[in-house]
Structure formats: structure tokens, C-alpha cells
Write an enzyme that holds these catalytic residues in place. Structure first.
Site, PDB file in Angstrom:
ATOM      1  CE1 TYR A   1      21.125   3.342 -22.018  1.00  0.00           C
ATOM      2  CE2 TYR A   1      21.773   5.067 -23.279  1.00  0.00           C
ATOM      3  CZ  TYR A   1      21.184   4.222 -21.586  1.00  0.00           C
ATOM      4  OH  TYR A   1      21.429   5.635 -20.354  1.00  0.00           O
TER       5      TYR A   1
ATOM      6  CE  LYS B   1      18.162   3.647 -17.812  1.00  0.00           C
ATOM      7  NZ  LYS B   1      16.860   4.303 -16.474  1.00  0.00           N
TER       8      LYS B   1
END
Ligand code: COA
Length: 295
Positions: free
Chosen positions: A170, A185
Site C-alpha cells: 500500500y 512506508k
């Protein structure tokens, strides 16, 4: 019906691999290597730590809670692994520096850094407090950078080394409910590629893995809190199963090993095809069936 490619001894997509990550690499793969693993006492971090230690590395795990050290240290003493542990909150930059400097003083340097520590929970973006945002960004993005920077300095002064970051698909697909983690991330993915390009001349490789959903205590409690959500997620995965912690650790170990000596800046997706399927408009087989119906 069991589907298993016996000749190559490689589990096929729909069948769960339960074999230990150490099964796939020679027993002395990490002999003489010194590894520092954040979040190394639980879940994927623990599995990677076990694999590195079983394949010959000295492994120090770092985590906020001393309780989380116990399992790894107990197993290490039983197995004769060379292991240590340090209490560390990766959000505290001066503590990270001290922990890594001390590790390098004690062991003469560092060869492998695993940036695995993370924090995550599902929360609609409009309800996420700034403190919650800061907590996750602090652990995932700031913590990864602090560890990378201080370990990187020692690797540059020494013989190079390997960094392995844990991200998520994601980071580029996006996913409702995890804007904090996805943003962090994505930053770590950019960091992975940037540091790979910047530090290749020092003999440092920087790679990432992007696990899809896999069974672990942290993930189960935080990301699929009930069975209905869990089943819906399983259905969405083309392989129709979650991964295992062992499968994720296998690829982390591979990327840290000399077998991957020419791989840097890479992000290996390990998700049973989930990220490929996220934009699909019909189920596999459906279009063919409709065409046949017409014929
Ligand atoms: N939903 C909404 N907000 C949450 C939350 C949740 N499930 N969990 C934590 N928060 C918020 C807190 O309310 C707090 O914000 P506030 O001060 O505005 O109320 C903020 O996040 C910090 O939480 P706190 O528990 O005080 O901080 P922490 O730094 O000790 O821990 C986490 C934050 C994310 C690390 C913690 O939730 C945690 O330990 N999670 C389990 C570990 C984990 O997530 N591993 C990764 C699995 S994929």
C-alpha cells in the site's frame, strides 16, 4: 488435492510453505556476520532474527519492551546461537545512535541492519489524531532513517553491508484506513532506493520486502480484527491464502545473503498476487465464461 512441485521442492502458489526459512540457504550463509534487527523480538522480526542466527550470524534484537527479548534469547541459548538484545525506541534518535555505536564497539562493526520495527492500526484519516500520525511516522519513517544513518556510517567506515527494510504494497497502491502507515512506508521505499544509489559505492546494498497479509499476532489484532474482514481479505488474494511469517523471512534472508550480491534498491513483493488484483473489474474465469456462453 495436494499440489507440490516435488522436483524443484518449491511450494506452489496456493499451498502454504511451512518450511523454515533456513531450509533455502546454506548453513554457513551468515557466518561471521553481525546483524542488528529492530522489532526483532516478535512476528516477522523474530523469524528473521532466528534465521540469521541459525545461519551463523551474531544477532542483536532491539525493541521497546524487555519482555519481547525473552523468547529469542531463550531459544538462542538453547540452540547455541550468538545473540543479544537491547531496549530501544527507534523514535529516539540519540538512543538509536548510542545503541548502534555500542553494538559496533562490542562486535567490531555491523554487516546487516534489518529495519523491521513498525506501528500500525486501522483508523479513518479524518479521525486520526496528530499524535497518532506522529507515533507511526516516528517509528516507521524517522526510526528507519535513524537506524539506517548510524548503521550506514559504520558500514561506510568498515567493509560495507546490507540494509533490509520492511514496507507494504500500500506504499504505492494506497489503502483506506492506514494513511499514516502508507505514507510512512512510501517514504521508506523512497529511502530504500535513494540510499541504494547513494551508498552502492561504499559496498552497501539496501533492499526492501513488501509482505502482503500474513498471519502474525500484531497484524491479526490490528489489521483484521474480526473473522469477516479476515475472510474478505483472503478472498481478495489471488492465491486464496495468507502468507506465512516463514515465507516473508525467507526472502528477507535471501536479500541479505551474498546470493543477492548484485541486487540493490529492489523491493520484493511477497503477497500471493494481492497487489495485482486490487483494481480488477471481474473475477478470473468470468470473461471466458461469458464469451463461451455467447458462442
Ligand atoms: N486507533 C486509533 N488511534 C490509535 C490506535 C488505534 N488502534 N492506537 C493508538 N492510537 C493513537 C493513540 O490514541 C494516541 O493518540 P492520542 O494521544 O491522540 O490519543 C497515539 O496513537 C499514540 O498511541 P500510544 O499508544 O500512546 O503511543 P505509542 O507510541 O506507545 O504506540 C503504536 C503507538 C502504534 C506503536 C501502538 O499502537 C502499538 O504498540 N501497536 C502495536 C504494534 C504494531 O502496531 N505493530 C505493527 C503490526 S502491523
Amino acid at each position: 488435492m495436494a499440489r507440490y512441485n516435488k522436483r524443484a521442492a518449491i511450494p506452489m502458489l496456493g499451498i502454504m510453505s511451512t518450511s523454515s526459512p533456513t531450509h533455502w540457504l546454506p548453513t554457513n550463509t551468515f557466518a561471521g556476520k553481525r546483524a542488528f534487527v529492530t522489532g526483532g523480538g516478535t512476528g516477522l522480526g523474530l523469524e528473521i532474527s532466528r534465521g540469521l542466527a541459525a545461519l551463523g550470524a551474531h544477532v542483536t534484537i532491539a525493541s521497546r519492551s524487555k519482555e519481547h527479548h525473552l523468547g529469542f534469547l531463550t531459544e538462542a541459548s538453547k540452540e547455541g546461537w550468538d545473540a543479544g538484545a537491547v531496549v530501544l525506541d527507534v523514535r529516539e534518535d540519540p538512543s538509536v545512535r548510542e545503541a548502534i555505536d555500542t553494538f559496533c564497539e562490542q562486535h567490531g562493526g555491523i554487516d546487516i541492519l534489518i529495519n523491521n520495527a513498525a506501528g500500525n492500526f486501522v483508523c479513518p484519516a479524518e479521525r486520526l489524531s496528530s499524535n497518532a500520525w506522529r507515533s507511526v511516522l516516528g517509528i516507521v519513517l524517522d526510526g528507519t532513517f535513524s537506524c539506517s544513518k548510524y548503521a550506514g556510517r559504520h558500514m561506510i567506515a568498515g567493509d560495507g553491508g546490507v540494509h533490509l527494510n520492511v514496507v507494504a504494497t500500500y506504499a504505492w497502491t494506497g489503502m483506506p484506513g492506514v494513511v499514516h502507515s502508507a505514507s510512512a512506508k512510501a517514504g521508506v521505499l523512497a529511502m530504500t532506493r535513494t540510499l541504494a544509489a547513494e551508498w552502492a559505492r561504499h559496498g552497501i546494498r539496501v533492499n526492501a520486502i513488501a509482505p502482503g497479509p500474513f498471519q502474525s499476532e500484531g497484524a491479526a489484532g490490528n489489521l483484521w480484527p474480526d473473522e469477516t474482514i479476515e475472510e474478505r481479505m483472503r478472498e481478495a488474494i489471488p492465491a486464496k491464502r495468507f502468507g506465512t511469517t516463514e515465507e516473508m523471512a525467507t526472502h528477507a534472508l535471501y536479500l541479505c545473503s551474498d546470493a543477492a550480491a548484485y541486487i540493490t534498491g529492489e523491493c520484493m513483493v511477497i503477497d500471493g498476487g494481492l497487489s495485482l488484483a486490487s483494481g480488477r473489474m471481474w473475477e478470473p474465469g468470468e470473461t471466458l465464461k461469458r464469451k463461451r456462453d455467447k458462442d
